[in-house]
Design a protein around this motif. Structure first.
Motif: not given
Length: 306
Positions: A178-204
């Motif tokens: 459901a992500l229009a821009d996975p890279a931007a969402t992942m970067a926001a999680i890193i910048e705004r939170g405490r995550a060391h790592t964000v993994v975005c799965t894309r099926g096949a």
């Protein structure tokens, strides 16, 4: 000391195998046997980790109803603690087409203000906690003095519901569905939170990984070990394989490979969580199996950050 503490997220899946998705309107379809199984994400991660030889404690709210009894029976081999959910057990109806694709109709059975009782988990010492995005788990973070992961599933990167989980976890999984821009969402999680790592799965198409120390990287999906049967549970299997590698202190590339291999296995077996991949099968199928054993023997079990 447990390996993994899983909080929240067991339910019952009613699986219906349909001739096509989306399902064209007809008054009646004749379908193969409709089956009730244990499902939902917390159960998938708990059972997946246990099948890989990790020591798991699972705490949840479930109903005092037939569906709750099904869950308790399915988890009888785990350290499972529970309290009654006032609205009953969470339910999903899964429509699965001949290619293994699914549509999930999810009934969360939410009771506003309900919380997971702290006595179910506060006495558990674990190397890692995985928190499901059930609303009654939102408050647990201050009680957890260990690395924490979560799976945001098909978050669109905007809805407020997921933000507490996204920004308070050390390791964040989510789907690109459901992500229009996975890279931007992942970067926001890193910048705004405490995550060391964000993994975005894309099926096949594999997955994307972003860490605080490395740029966005793309990884391929693992080859399927057989024909696609049912994609239900593939994301939870990926999480289990990735956590297995994390707790063994493996490099990121090998953690991703183990997660992808576990997810590929899940796509080739019917049902949601009945036949999770075993440790020996995972290691024999994952590329670099021999290198993993040479570089990282199984015996040392230090506490590893995500």
């Amino acid at each position: 000391m447990r390996d993994v503490l899983v909080l929240g997220g067991a339910g019952v899946d009613t699986t219906v195998y349909v001739p096509a998705l989306p399902l064209p309107y007809e008054d009646t379809y004749s379908v193969p046997p409709v089956i009730d199984r244990i499902g939902n994400t917390g159960a998938g991660v708990a059972l997946g980790c246990a099948a890989l030889g990790l020591d798991v404690t699972f705490a949840d709210l479930i109903g005092e109803d037939p569906q709750g009894a099904l869950i308790r029976h399915a988890l009888r081999g785990l350290d499972f603690t529970w309290a009654p959910a006032r609205a009953g057990t969470r339910r999903s109806v899964l429509l699965v087409d001949p290619d293994g694709r699914r549509t999930s109709l999810f009934d969360p059975r939410v009771t506003p203000g309900e919380r997971l009782p702290s006595h179910l988990y506060k006495g558990v010492r674990a190397r890692h906690a995985h928190v499901s995005i059930t609303d009654f788990c939102r408050h647990v973070y201050p009680d957890l003095d260990m690395p924490v992961s979560t799976d945001l599933h098909d978050w669109n990167g905007v809805d407020d519901y997921h933000r507490d989980f996204a920004y308070r976890s050390d390791l964040v999984f989510l789907s690109a569905a459901a992500l229009a821009d996975p890279a931007a969402t992942m970067a926001a999680i890193i910048e705004r939170g405490r995550a060391h790592t964000v993994v975005c799965t894309r099926g096949a198409d594999g997955c994307l990984v972003l860490t605080r120390d490395t740029p966005l990287r793309a990884f391929p999906a693992a080859p399927l070990p057989g024909p696609v049967a049912d994609s239900n549970g593939a994301g939870d299997a990926f999480v289990s394989g990735f956590l297995y590698g994390t707790l063994r202190g493996l490099p990121l590339e090998q953690r991703v490979r183990l997660g992808a291999t576990a997810g590929a296995h899940a796509c080739t077996v019917l049902g949601t969580h009945e036949s999770p991949i075993t440790e020996s099968m995972l290691l024999s199928r994952a590329s670099g199996h021999d290198a993993i054993h040479r570089a990282h023997p199984a015996e040392p079990r230090e506490r590893a950050e995500p």
